[in-house]
Design an enzyme around this catalytic site. Structure first.
Site, PDB file in Angstrom:
ATOM      1  N   HIS A 108     -23.231  -2.916   5.566  1.00 24.27           N
ATOM      2  CA  HIS A 108     -22.668  -2.580   6.876  1.00 24.27           C
ATOM      3  C   HIS A 108     -23.426  -3.361   7.947  1.00 24.27           C
ATOM      4  O   HIS A 108     -24.658  -3.421   7.914  1.00 24.27           O
ATOM      5  CB  HIS A 108     -22.788  -1.080   7.136  1.00 24.27           C
ATOM      6  CG  HIS A 108     -22.154  -0.677   8.424  1.00 24.27           C
ATOM      7  ND1 HIS A 108     -20.781  -0.606   8.583  1.00 24.27           N
ATOM      8  CD2 HIS A 108     -22.690  -0.358   9.625  1.00 24.27           C
ATOM      9  CE1 HIS A 108     -20.518  -0.248   9.824  1.00 24.27           C
ATOM     10  NE2 HIS A 108     -21.640  -0.101  10.478  1.00 24.27           N
ATOM     11  N   ASN A 127     -20.602 -12.764   1.826  1.00 20.12           N
ATOM     12  CA  ASN A 127     -21.581 -11.932   1.103  1.00 20.12           C
ATOM     13  C   ASN A 127     -21.321 -11.976  -0.401  1.00 20.12           C
ATOM     14  O   ASN A 127     -22.261 -12.048  -1.195  1.00 20.12           O
ATOM     15  CB  ASN A 127     -21.529 -10.488   1.609  1.00 20.12           C
ATOM     16  CG  ASN A 127     -22.337 -10.306   2.872  1.00 20.12           C
ATOM     17  OD1 ASN A 127     -23.567 -10.361   2.839  1.00 20.12           O
ATOM     18  ND2 ASN A 127     -21.653 -10.107   3.983  1.00 20.12           N
ATOM     19  N   GLU A 152     -18.954  10.136   0.540  1.00 22.83           N
ATOM     20  CA  GLU A 152     -17.648  10.418   1.154  1.00 22.83           C
ATOM     21  C   GLU A 152     -17.614  10.124   2.645  1.00 22.83           C
ATOM     22  O   GLU A 152     -16.603   9.678   3.172  1.00 22.83           O
ATOM     23  CB  GLU A 152     -17.254  11.875   0.898  1.00 22.83           C
ATOM     24  CG  GLU A 152     -16.761  12.115  -0.506  1.00 22.83           C
ATOM     25  CD  GLU A 152     -16.210  13.517  -0.692  1.00 22.83           C
ATOM     26  OE1 GLU A 152     -15.710  14.108   0.291  1.00 22.83           O
ATOM     27  OE2 GLU A 152     -16.289  14.012  -1.826  1.00 22.83           O
TER      28      GLU A 152
HETATM   29  C1  GAR Z   1     -19.828  -8.496   6.893  1.00 23.90           C
HETATM   30  O1  GAR Z   1     -20.438  -8.663   8.140  1.00 23.90           O
HETATM   31  C2  GAR Z   1     -19.977  -7.061   6.425  1.00 23.90           C
HETATM   32  O2  GAR Z   1     -21.207  -6.491   6.773  1.00 23.90           O
HETATM   33  C3  GAR Z   1     -18.840  -6.405   7.149  1.00 23.90           C
HETATM   34  O3  GAR Z   1     -17.780  -7.312   7.061  1.00 23.90           O
HETATM   35  C4  GAR Z   1     -18.305  -8.645   7.000  1.00 23.90           C
HETATM   36  C5  GAR Z   1     -17.716  -9.341   5.794  1.00 23.90           C
HETATM   37  O4  GAR Z   1     -18.050 -10.688   5.796  1.00 23.90           O
HETATM   38  N1  GAR Z   1     -18.504  -5.154   6.555  1.00 23.90           N
HETATM   39  C6  GAR Z   1     -18.029  -4.136   7.264  1.00 23.90           C
HETATM   40  O5  GAR Z   1     -17.818  -4.184   8.441  1.00 23.90           O
HETATM   41  C7  GAR Z   1     -17.747  -2.884   6.449  1.00 23.90           C
HETATM   42  N2  GAR Z   1     -17.391  -1.793   7.290  1.00 23.90           N
HETATM   43  P1  GAR Z   1     -17.860 -11.561   4.470  1.00 23.90           P
HETATM   44  O6  GAR Z   1     -16.434 -11.316   3.969  1.00 23.90           O
HETATM   45  O7  GAR Z   1     -18.063 -12.962   4.934  1.00 23.90           O
HETATM   46  O8  GAR Z   1     -18.877 -11.102   3.469  1.00 23.90           O
END
Ligand code: GAR
Length: 197
Positions: free
Chosen positions: A116, A20, A149
């Site tokens: 998320h 991302n 929060e």
């Molecule tokens: C993504 O799927 C993001 O939505 C998730 O972690 C992944 C990171 O992927 N985030 C969460 O779960 C936050 N609680 P990336 O490092 O390849 O972007």
């Protein structure tokens, strides 16, 4: 943001591979982009995204949380020092896997976004894809929201759904959602930064 405005100075916080993050950096290079990525921060020195960011010409810094032990406030104070040193205006969490304290959340109120991998308010927290499959849902997706929060509870800015198809596993679904994330986050962050001026 009007035509003469400077792009909004964005920092991205990561813990892992940073796909991302890479999508956000790429969007920032489009002429006339609403934001520029001035800093990538990770709590994990081994995060693959750090090298990706550097290869794209973005300053990337690790502030390892482990030497701070249970002292989350001290770790976050170190993050905040890095953010201030770069005059950051907006923080984008992109796979940042640590819960933030009210202090840092408050410091960035209204200026910190998170992605998320679920259609919030469904499935806050971890294991979102397995939970969607176990529930027999017809679709999954991803959400961009402001950070407050409560974990994964802030106001929703954008969402994108993807279908769940027969034979999906948590891994295949995660991959489909991730593709949607890569389209959604750059657009949502761009729209958000446009709205600031
Ligand atoms: C993504 O799927 C993001 O939505 C998730 O972690 C992944 C990171 O992927 N985030 C969460 O779960 C936050 N609680 P990336 O490092 O390849 O972007």
């Amino acid at each position: 943001m009007n035509a003469v405005s400077q792009p909004v100075r964005v920092a991205i916080l990561i813990s892992g591979g940073g796909s991302n993050m890479a999508a956000l950096i790429d969007r920032a290079t489009v002429p006339g982009a609403a934001f520029e990525v001035v800093l990538v921060l990770s709590n994990d020195p081994e995060a693959g995204g750090l090298a990706v960011a550097k290869a794209k010409g973005v300053t990337a810094v690790a502030v390892d949380h482990r030497p701070f032990g249970k002292d989350r406030a001290a770790h976050e104070a170190a993050l905040q020092t890095e953010l201030e040193a770069k005059d950051v205006q907006v923080v984008a969490l992109a796979g940042y896997m640590r819960v933030l304290t009210p202090w840092l959340v408050g410091r960035w109120e209204g200026r910190m976004l998170n992605i998320h991998p679920s259609l919030l308010p469904k499935y806050p927290g971890l294991d979102t894809h397995a939970r969607a499959l176990a529930a027999g849902d017809a679709e999954a997706g991803c959400t961009i929201h402001l950070v407050t929060e409560g974990v994964d509870e802030g106001p929703i800015l954008a969402q994108r759904a993807v279908p769940i198809v027969p034979g999906d596993t948590a891994a295949t679904l995660a991959q489909r959602v991730l593709q949607a994330e890569h389209a959604l986050y750059p657009q949502a962050l761009s729209d958000f930064c446009q709205s600031l001026v």
